[in-house]
Enzyme design. Structure first.
Site, mmCIF file in Angstrom:
data_model
loop_
_atom_site.group_PDB
_atom_site.id
_atom_site.type_symbol
_atom_site.label_atom_id
_atom_site.label_comp_id
_atom_site.label_asym_id
_atom_site.label_seq_id
_atom_site.Cartn_x
_atom_site.Cartn_y
_atom_site.Cartn_z
ATOM 1 N N SER A 71 -25.486 13.988 5.878
ATOM 2 C CA SER A 71 -24.643 14.442 4.547
ATOM 3 C C SER A 71 -23.240 13.955 4.991
ATOM 4 C CB SER A 71 -24.529 15.376 4.832
ATOM 5 O OG SER A 71 -24.746 16.741 5.610
ATOM 6 N N GLY A 72 -23.211 13.249 6.393
ATOM 7 C CA GLY A 72 -22.119 13.444 6.441
ATOM 8 C C GLY A 72 -21.104 11.538 6.201
ATOM 9 N N LEU A 239 -17.771 -1.997 21.238
ATOM 10 C CA LEU A 239 -18.194 -2.827 22.164
ATOM 11 C C LEU A 239 -19.365 -3.691 20.795
ATOM 12 C CD1 LEU A 239 -19.152 -1.299 24.790
ATOM 13 C CD2 LEU A 239 -17.735 -3.100 24.491
ATOM 14 N N GLY A 240 -20.201 -3.574 19.938
ATOM 15 C CA GLY A 240 -20.601 -4.338 18.860
ATOM 16 C C GLY A 240 -19.680 -5.083 17.538
ATOM 17 N N HIS A 299 -12.131 3.066 22.862
ATOM 18 C CA HIS A 299 -12.536 1.412 22.569
ATOM 19 C C HIS A 299 -11.129 0.656 23.803
ATOM 20 C CE1 HIS A 299 -14.335 3.487 19.312
ATOM 21 N NE2 HIS A 299 -13.403 3.652 18.778
ATOM 22 N N ARG A 396 -3.255 -2.639 9.763
ATOM 23 C CA ARG A 396 -4.591 -2.563 10.506
ATOM 24 C C ARG A 396 -4.744 -3.568 10.883
ATOM 25 N NH1 ARG A 396 -10.204 -2.974 8.833
ATOM 26 N NH2 ARG A 396 -11.119 -2.404 9.868
HETATM 27 P P1 NDP Z 1 -18.920 15.150 9.569
HETATM 28 O O1 NDP Z 1 -18.016 16.020 9.648
HETATM 29 O O2 NDP Z 1 -19.168 14.016 7.922
HETATM 30 O O3 NDP Z 1 -20.259 15.855 10.244
HETATM 31 C C1 NDP Z 1 -21.309 14.968 9.761
HETATM 32 C C2 NDP Z 1 -22.397 16.162 9.651
HETATM 33 O O4 NDP Z 1 -22.704 16.970 10.183
HETATM 34 C C3 NDP Z 1 -21.668 17.167 8.142
HETATM 35 O O5 NDP Z 1 -21.720 16.343 6.657
HETATM 36 C C4 NDP Z 1 -22.249 18.190 7.968
HETATM 37 O O6 NDP Z 1 -23.399 18.190 7.465
HETATM 38 C C5 NDP Z 1 -22.609 19.062 9.297
HETATM 39 N N1 NDP Z 1 -22.158 19.230 10.214
HETATM 40 C C6 NDP Z 1 -19.847 19.871 9.909
HETATM 41 N N2 NDP Z 1 -19.495 20.397 10.850
HETATM 42 C C7 NDP Z 1 -20.090 20.859 10.913
HETATM 43 C C8 NDP Z 1 -20.971 22.375 12.110
HETATM 44 N N3 NDP Z 1 -19.013 22.774 11.965
HETATM 45 N N4 NDP Z 1 -21.743 22.786 11.808
HETATM 46 C C9 NDP Z 1 -22.893 22.490 12.592
HETATM 47 N N5 NDP Z 1 -22.676 21.224 11.199
HETATM 48 C C10 NDP Z 1 -21.385 20.158 11.185
HETATM 49 O O7 NDP Z 1 -18.765 13.788 10.651
HETATM 50 P P2 NDP Z 1 -18.672 12.285 10.839
HETATM 51 O O8 NDP Z 1 -19.956 11.842 10.401
HETATM 52 O O9 NDP Z 1 -17.608 11.712 9.892
HETATM 53 O O10 NDP Z 1 -19.850 11.793 12.184
HETATM 54 C C11 NDP Z 1 -20.910 12.555 12.803
HETATM 55 C C12 NDP Z 1 -20.243 11.824 14.346
HETATM 56 O O11 NDP Z 1 -20.002 11.005 14.999
HETATM 57 C C13 NDP Z 1 -19.329 12.571 14.560
HETATM 58 O O12 NDP Z 1 -19.503 13.342 15.862
HETATM 59 C C14 NDP Z 1 -17.959 12.157 14.786
HETATM 60 O O13 NDP Z 1 -16.781 12.882 15.811
HETATM 61 C C15 NDP Z 1 -18.443 10.872 15.470
HETATM 62 N N6 NDP Z 1 -17.667 9.290 14.982
HETATM 63 C C16 NDP Z 1 -17.344 9.489 13.718
HETATM 64 C C17 NDP Z 1 -16.742 8.571 13.318
HETATM 65 C C18 NDP Z 1 -16.793 8.282 11.305
HETATM 66 O O14 NDP Z 1 -16.045 7.002 11.322
HETATM 67 N N7 NDP Z 1 -16.823 9.141 10.408
HETATM 68 C C19 NDP Z 1 -16.336 7.658 13.814
HETATM 69 C C20 NDP Z 1 -16.103 7.321 15.525
HETATM 70 C C21 NDP Z 1 -17.281 8.514 15.379
HETATM 71 P P3 NDP Z 1 -24.509 19.933 7.193
HETATM 72 O O15 NDP Z 1 -23.484 20.524 7.162
HETATM 73 O O16 NDP Z 1 -24.910 19.166 5.855
HETATM 74 O O17 NDP Z 1 -25.237 19.927 8.704
HETATM 75 C C1 BG6 Z 2 -13.170 5.605 15.659
HETATM 76 C C2 BG6 Z 2 -12.246 6.382 15.476
HETATM 77 O O1 BG6 Z 2 -13.993 5.650 16.551
HETATM 78 O O2 BG6 Z 2 -12.797 4.696 15.242
HETATM 79 C C3 BG6 Z 2 -11.015 6.167 13.819
HETATM 80 O O3 BG6 Z 2 -12.941 7.885 15.877
HETATM 81 C C4 BG6 Z 2 -10.638 5.015 13.637
HETATM 82 O O4 BG6 Z 2 -9.991 7.703 14.521
HETATM 83 C C5 BG6 Z 2 -11.610 4.123 13.892
HETATM 84 O O5 BG6 Z 2 -10.725 5.617 12.704
HETATM 85 C C6 BG6 Z 2 -11.859 2.769 13.912
HETATM 86 O O6 BG6 Z 2 -12.898 1.653 13.696
HETATM 87 P P1 BG6 Z 2 -12.720 0.493 12.780
HETATM 88 O O7 BG6 Z 2 -14.311 -0.672 13.402
HETATM 89 O O8 BG6 Z 2 -12.138 0.490 11.524
HETATM 90 O O9 BG6 Z 2 -11.077 -0.324 13.558
#
Ligand code: NDP
Ligand code: BG6
Length: 549
Positions: A71-72, A239-240, A299, A396
């Protein structure tokens, strides 16, 4: 091990699934299926040839990709669009299905509607795109459940098994797109209750991999209780990226670069990451980490390791990763004197970091940092590697800049003026946007006089490859997981080496409550970064306006 096995048995009984496993720890061994690799499934033959894929026995195996945290933000923004792109290109096995798992209650239909809005064909007018989206969505399913309880995973397992029933072997990929506080619970339950019993199970872990050496070790031990190292794919999406994959090609397949790749010819190397937006809404996560942990320690350091490593014995994942570890271990631990931290402040309508409602009042977390690193080996001794990353800056982009030494006894010095830096040969690898590789050289301005100016030998990807169609990093990385290729994933010892370099600094910043230097939103960052570079006789290459395009 014994505890894991007991849990597994409880789970299997609950799920009504057989208890026997191929390696006795509840997880099918990766190798069992890999050894049995045969031919590309016929519909994938073309893809195999184009992409040089390892062959897989997809004629007899299914693939289920499970996104935990479906859902995230990441799932919607990156993972499902990338899975669709691979599906559209015919790079996934014929018998593939996708499962979303999260706590949010949703039906399959609602889930499909949610991800439908995120699917695009990279090039808009691609043939049969809508049709492909429709068939992709029909293969998507959703299971609601919590991360810390087995019941949801048991239901997930039952649903997956139903979809996989037509093939003798089922391979499963779990993508942990969830916050780190639930990594271990989710991994344990997925491993115990929903790992494949007939094929391989692989788990993709997103950063953050801990906050420092100790917490990273704890996470590694936690994951190790449920998974073997072969099953873990630690993702660093940089890396991708196309230009990062190309870095080793550029170095090791061109005879002109490698002889220059050392302290004899290179004066300094800069790896720069700049974003023109702040944390807007992600401050809660970001504030616990800061830009050093969020971008530099992973990164940028990964890019540096690939840039500076020795030539690997082969292109095998283990050979490449061993060279990266070696160079990481040759780096000096980052010292507090070699770091500048900053935080953005408001400018006009643009908010300060501290205005983000998800950021704690008075936070000292850095949104900008510049770091000087050094590698203690014969190739790089004394060469400064400057890393710089910031949010809420003017533009950016991400790039690598290699500044070469000045020409000794330069015959044309009198024609070039006194600013030697302006005439430095510089190799720029622009990672994004407008991917490019260019070399700045000194050249005679055409005409009867003798005037020198800097010009570019210029490889612009967009025109050179007549394509806007570069795959997203997540596409490449997900495909590598399907194919069991670990070249672009972080090995446990690499991660440990990376944390060892930054942990003392991170602790010192926290302990001493170092106040970041403020810089206006939309600027080029704090002036301290210039002093840091100047300390090593370096000027940041991205300050030249002529490099803006
Ligand atoms: P989110 O904060 O959107 O969390 C993803 C899902 O996890 C949510 O939809 C929720 O789903 C569940 N969640 C959120 N908080 C909690 C909590 N406290 N306890 C249990 N479940 C929770 O994260 P992102 O989708 O942004 O990112 C996912 C992972 O990837 C993270 O570890 C993040 O650090 C990492 N990441 C994200 C990036 C990005 O661009 N967004 C880039 C690089 C890394 P539900 O409530 O439905 O279970
Ligand atoms: C993520 C960081 O790993 O990389 C973010 O958590 C950052 O803070 C992002 O914005 C940048 O990725 P990209 O591919 O958009 O340059």
């Amino acid at each position: 091990m014994a505890a894991a096995l007991t849990l597994l048995c409880m789970c299997c009984q609950a799920a009504g699934a057989p208890v026997a496993t191929s390696n006795g720890n509840g997880l099918a061994s990766t190798n069992a299926a890999d050894v049995d690799n045969k031919l590309c499934a016929s519909s994938l033959d073309q893809g195999c040839q184009d992409y040089n894929l390892p062959v897989n026995d997809w004629a007899h195996s299914s693939l289920s990709v499970v996104v935990l945290g479906a859902s995230g933000d990441l799932a919607k923004k990156k993972i499902f669009p990338a899975l669709f792109a691979l599906y559209y290109e015919g790079l996934l096995p014929p018998n593939v299905q996708f499962f979303g798992y999260a706590r949010t209650k949703m039906t399959d239909v609602a889930f499909r509607e949610m991800i439908a809005g995120t699917l695009t064909c990279r090039v808009n007018s691609r043939e049969r795109c809508l049709e492909a989206q429709e068939t992709f969505l029909q293969r998507c399913f959703y299971q609601a459940g919590s991360y810390d309880q087995q019941q949801g995973f048991i239901s997930l397992n039952t649903r997956m098994s139903g979809q996989e029933a037509s093939m003798p072997r089922a391979n499963r990929i779990f993508f942990l797109s969830i916050p780190p506080n639930v990594f271990l619970d989710a991994t344990g339950n997925a491993a115990d209750c929903a790992s494949s019993r007939t094929g391989w199970t692989r788990v993709i872990v997103e950063k953050p991999f801990g906050r420092d050496s100790d917490s990273s070790k704890e996470l590694a031990e936690g994951l190790g209780r449920h998974l073997s190292e072969e099953q873990i794919y630690r993702i660093d999406h940089y890396l991708g990226k196309e230009l990062i994959e190309n870095l080793t090609v550029l170095r090791f397949s061109n005879s002109v670069f490698e002889p220059l790749w050392s302290r004899q010819h290179i004066r300094n190397v800069q790896v720069i990451f700049s974003e023109n937006f702040g944390t807007e809404g992600r401050g809660g996560y970001f504030d616990r980490y800061g830009i050093i942990r969020d971008v530099i320690q992973n990164h940028l350091l990964q890019i540096l390791a690939l840039f500076a490593m020795e030539q690997p014995v082969s292109l095998d994942a283990e050979d490449i990763r061993s060279e990266k570890v070696k160079v990481l271990r040759s780096m000096k631990v980052v010292s507090a004197e070699d770091v500048v931290v900053g935080q953005y402040r408001a400018k006009g309508n643009l908010p300060a970091y501290l205005d983000d409602s998800t950021v704690p009042v008075g936070s000292l977390t850095e949104t900008f940092a510049a770091v000087a690193m050094f590698i203690d080996n014969a190739r790089w001794d004394g060469v400064p590697f400057l890393l710089k990353a910031g949010k809420a800056l003017h533009k950016r982009y991400a790039e690598i800049r290699v500044q070469f030494r000045h020409v000794p006894g330069n015959l044309y010095r009198s024609k070039q003026g006194s600013n030697l830096d302006a005439h430095t040969n510089e190799l720029v690898i622009r990672i994004q946007p407008k991917e490019a590789i260019y070399l700045k050289i000194n050249n005679k301005v055409p005409g009867l006089g003798l005037r020198l100016d800097t010009s570019r030998l210029d490889l612009q990807y967009q025109s050179a490859f007549a394509s806007n169609d570069l795959p997203d990093a997540y596409e490449r990385l997900l495909l590598d997981v399907v194919n069991g290729d670990k070249r672009l994933f972080i090995r446990a010892d690499e991660l440990e080496a990376a944390w060892n370099l930054y942990t003392p600094l991170l602790h010192a910043l926290e302990k001493n409550k170092v106040a970041p230097e403020l810089y206006p939103y939309g600027s080029r960052g704090p002036v301290g970064a210039h002093y840091l570079a100047a300390k090593y006789g370096v000027r940041w290459g991205d300050l030249n306006e002529d490099d803006d395009e």
